[in-house]
Design a protein around this motif. Structure first.
Motif, PDB file in Angstrom:
ATOM      1  N   ILE A  38       0.854  -1.187   0.000  1.00  0.00           N
ATOM      2  CA  ILE A  38       0.000   0.000   0.000  1.00  0.00           C
ATOM      3  C   ILE A  38       0.889   1.237   0.000  1.00  0.00           C
ATOM      4  O   ILE A  38       1.778   1.363   0.845  1.00  0.00           O
ATOM      5  N   ARG A  39       0.663   2.129  -0.958  1.00  0.00           N
ATOM      6  CA  ARG A  39       1.326   3.436  -0.942  1.00  0.00           C
ATOM      7  C   ARG A  39       0.504   4.348  -0.050  1.00  0.00           C
ATOM      8  O   ARG A  39      -0.683   4.576  -0.294  1.00  0.00           O
ATOM      9  N   ILE A  40       1.133   4.889   0.980  1.00  0.00           N
ATOM     10  CA  ILE A  40       0.392   5.585   2.029  1.00  0.00           C
ATOM     11  C   ILE A  40       0.050   7.013   1.620  1.00  0.00           C
ATOM     12  O   ILE A  40       0.890   7.749   1.098  1.00  0.00           O
ATOM     13  N   LEU A  41      -1.210   7.371   1.846  1.00  0.00           N
ATOM     14  CA  LEU A  41      -1.714   8.724   1.613  1.00  0.00           C
ATOM     15  C   LEU A  41      -1.808   9.519   2.909  1.00  0.00           C
ATOM     16  O   LEU A  41      -1.530  10.718   2.928  1.00  0.00           O
ATOM     17  N   ASN A  42      -2.238   8.855   3.962  1.00  0.00           N
ATOM     18  CA  ASN A  42      -2.431   9.503   5.258  1.00  0.00           C
ATOM     19  C   ASN A  42      -2.163   8.516   6.371  1.00  0.00           C
ATOM     20  O   ASN A  42      -2.366   7.316   6.211  1.00  0.00           O
ATOM     21  N   ILE A 139       3.420   0.465   3.158  1.00  0.00           N
ATOM     22  CA  ILE A 139       3.306  -0.576   4.169  1.00  0.00           C
ATOM     23  C   ILE A 139       2.952  -1.877   3.463  1.00  0.00           C
ATOM     24  O   ILE A 139       2.237  -1.886   2.459  1.00  0.00           O
ATOM     25  N   ARG A 140       3.501  -2.975   3.963  1.00  0.00           N
ATOM     26  CA  ARG A 140       3.259  -4.309   3.402  1.00  0.00           C
ATOM     27  C   ARG A 140       2.579  -5.141   4.470  1.00  0.00           C
ATOM     28  O   ARG A 140       3.069  -5.265   5.594  1.00  0.00           O
ATOM     29  N   VAL A 141       1.435  -5.768   4.110  1.00  0.00           N
ATOM     30  CA  VAL A 141       0.604  -6.412   5.114  1.00  0.00           C
ATOM     31  C   VAL A 141      -0.198  -7.550   4.490  1.00  0.00           C
ATOM     32  O   VAL A 141      -0.518  -7.520   3.299  1.00  0.00           O
ATOM     33  N   HIS A 142      -0.519  -8.561   5.289  1.00  0.00           N
ATOM     34  CA  HIS A 142      -1.395  -9.642   4.829  1.00  0.00           C
ATOM     35  C   HIS A 142      -2.753  -9.061   4.461  1.00  0.00           C
ATOM     36  O   HIS A 142      -3.305  -8.205   5.159  1.00  0.00           O
ATOM     37  N   GLU A 143      -3.336  -9.536   3.374  1.00  0.00           N
ATOM     38  CA  GLU A 143      -4.581  -8.965   2.861  1.00  0.00           C
ATOM     39  C   GLU A 143      -5.736  -9.014   3.865  1.00  0.00           C
ATOM     40  O   GLU A 143      -6.648  -8.181   3.815  1.00  0.00           O
ATOM     41  N   HIS A 144      -5.700  -9.968   4.789  1.00  0.00           N
ATOM     42  CA  HIS A 144      -6.787 -10.086   5.760  1.00  0.00           C
ATOM     43  C   HIS A 144      -6.930  -8.824   6.595  1.00  0.00           C
ATOM     44  O   HIS A 144      -8.038  -8.508   7.052  1.00  0.00           O
ATOM     45  N   PHE A 145      -5.824  -8.081   6.775  1.00  0.00           N
ATOM     46  CA  PHE A 145      -5.828  -6.929   7.665  1.00  0.00           C
ATOM     47  C   PHE A 145      -5.934  -5.610   6.897  1.00  0.00           C
ATOM     48  O   PHE A 145      -5.522  -4.556   7.377  1.00  0.00           O
TER      49      PHE A 145
END
Length: 360
Positions: A38-42, A139-145
Motif C-alpha cells: 500500500i502506498r500511504i496517503l495519510n 506498508i506491506r501487510v497480509h490482505e486479511h488486515f
C-alpha cells in the motif's frame, strides 16, 4: 518509476530523543503470496505512537517507524490474494498486520487475541522481521488486515477510525451498546470523542464524563445527551446511582479513576470497560466488593469484522472525527509529538502530503 526495493519512513532512532525522528530507508518485510503493498496517503497519530516512541512499553529495535492508522492505495497484490482487492483501491490498515488465522480465536473474529498477533510496528514476525508502521511511504501487510474505504469518507478523516475508532467500537458493540441503553464515555479525548459519536450512532443514550465542564460544548456538538463534570459534582456517583448499562473508560491514565465508587453508578449486570493502556508501571487497585454485580475489564483493539462494521456505520451515519492535519516530515512528526505531550490536540492529528515527502 521502478518499484521501490526499500521503503522510506520517519523513524525514531533513540527513545530518549524521540521528538527528533529522522527520515530513513528500510527493508520491507519479505513479500508473501497473500500480501498487499500500500502506498500511504495519510496516517493519523495515536497515543500508542507516543508511548512506543518514548519506550514506555519497552525498548524497540531501531529504526522504529510508528503509525497504525493508515490510509493508502493498493500498489501490489500477491498471487494468492482472494479478498477482491484491486490495484489502485483505497484501503485502510489498523494496529494489527498478522495473526495465524487458523486458531479458534482467529476463526471466531478475535484476531487481536491470537497468540501470533503482530502489531503494525515494533513487533517481530516469526521470521524475525520487525514490523514498521505508517509514518512511511509504503506498508506491506497480509490482505486479511486490509479494509476497503467507501468513497464518501475522506482519507484524512478515515485514518483515525482504523485504530482509535476500532478500539472503542469493539467494547461498545460487544457490551450491548444500542437503543434503550445508557452508555457513558469517561474521558473526552482522541478516543473518547470518537466513542461518543459511535455510541450515539448505535442508538444509545449517551453521557459524556469529564473532570470539568471545559469540554461540555464539544461533547454536545459530538452528540452527547448528557454531560457530567466529576470535579464540579463531587457527589455525582450518588446522583447517578444505578444508572448505566455500560461505561467505557477512554482516559489516558487510570490513576484518576476511582474504582471504589465507580461501580455504584452501574446497573446490576452492567459493564465497565477500559481501553486505556498507560505506562506499564501503573497498577490498578480494586476492592472486591466493588465487583459485586458489575464486570470490569480491558479491551484490546477489535476484529477485522468489527472494523468493517465500523466503517459501514461511519459511512451511513456520516461520522467525522475532529482532526487537524500536519504534513509528514521530520519536523511534522516532531510537532505532532510535542502537541501530544502538551495535550494540545482537538482531538486527532492526521499526517498529510506523503507524496511530497516520499515521492510517487
Amino acid at each position: 518509476m521502478s518499484y521501490p526495493e526499500k521503503f522510506q519512513g520517519i523513524a525514531v532512532l533513540d527513545h530518549k530523543d524521540y521528538k527528533h525522528p529522522k527520515k530513513v530507508s528500510f527493508d520491507p518485510k519479505p513479500f508473501h503470496p497473500s500480501d498487499v503493498d500500500i502506498r500511504i496517503l495519510n496516517c493519523s497519530v495515536c497515543g500508542s505512537d507516543c508511548h512506543s516512541a518514548q519506550g514506555n512499553w519497552g525498548m524497540k529495535p531501531k529504526p522504529h517507524v510508528v503509525g497504525h492508522e493508515v490510509i493508502g492505495l493498493v500498489t501490489k497484490l500477491g498471487p494468492n490474494c482472494t479478498s477482491g482487492l484491486k490495484l489502485g483501491d483505497r484501503v485502510g490498515v489498523g494496529a494489527q498486520v498478522f495473526s495465524c488465522l487458523e486458531c479458534n480465536r482467529c476463526k471466531s473474529n478475535n484476531e487481536p487475541y491470537c497468540n501470533k498477533f503482530v502489531t503494525t510496528y515494533g513487533q517481530a514476525y516469526e521470521d524475525g522481521y520487525v514490523s514498521q508502521g505508517g509514518y512511511a511511504s509504503h506498508i506491506r501487510v497480509h490482505e486479511h488486515f486490509v479494509v476497503p474505504i467507501p468513497e464518501n469518507i475522506p482519507s484524512e478523516l478515515a485514518a483515525p477510525w482504523m485504530c482509535g475508532g476500532l478500539t472503542v467500537y469493539s467494547p461498545l458493540i460487544r457490551n450491548g451498546c444500542g437503543p434503550n441503553k445508557k452508555v457513558a464515555i469517561l474521558g473526552l479525548g482522541g478516543l473518547g470523542h470518537m466513542a461518543l459519536q459511535i455510541a450515539k450512532g448505535l442508538g444509545a443514550e449517551v453521557y459524556a464524563i469529564s473532570r470539568t465542564s471545559a469540554k461540555k460544548e464539544d461533547a454536545q456538538k459530538l452528540g452527547a445527551d448528557h454531560f457530567i463534570a466529576t470535579k464540579e459534582e463531587p457527589n455525582w456517583t450518588e446522583k447517578y446511582y444505578d444508572t448505566f448499562d455500560l461505561i467505557l473508560i477512554c482516559a489516558g491514565s487510570l490513576t484518576d479513576v476511582d474504582f471504589t465508587t465507580l461501580p455504584n453508578v452501574m446497573k446490576v449486570g452492567g459493564a465497565i470497560r477500559s481501553v486505556s493502556i498507560p505506562d506499564e508501571s501503573q497498577m490498578l487497585t480494586l476492592q472486591p466488593f466493588g465487583l459485586v454485580g458489575v464486570s470490569i475489564g480491558n479491551s484490546c483493539l477489535g476484529s477485522m469484522e468489527e472494523l468493517k462494521q465500523l466503517i459501514k456505520l461511519v459511512s451511513e451515519k456520516d461520522l467525522k472525527p475532529w482532526i487537524e492535519t500536519i504534513p509528514i516530515s521530520e519536523k511534522g512528526v516532531q510537532e505532532a509529538f510535542e502537541k501530544m505531550e502538551r495535550g494540545d490536540v482537538r482531538y486527532r492529528i492526521t499526517f498529510v502530503d506523503f507524496d511530497k515527502e516520499f515521492g510517487n
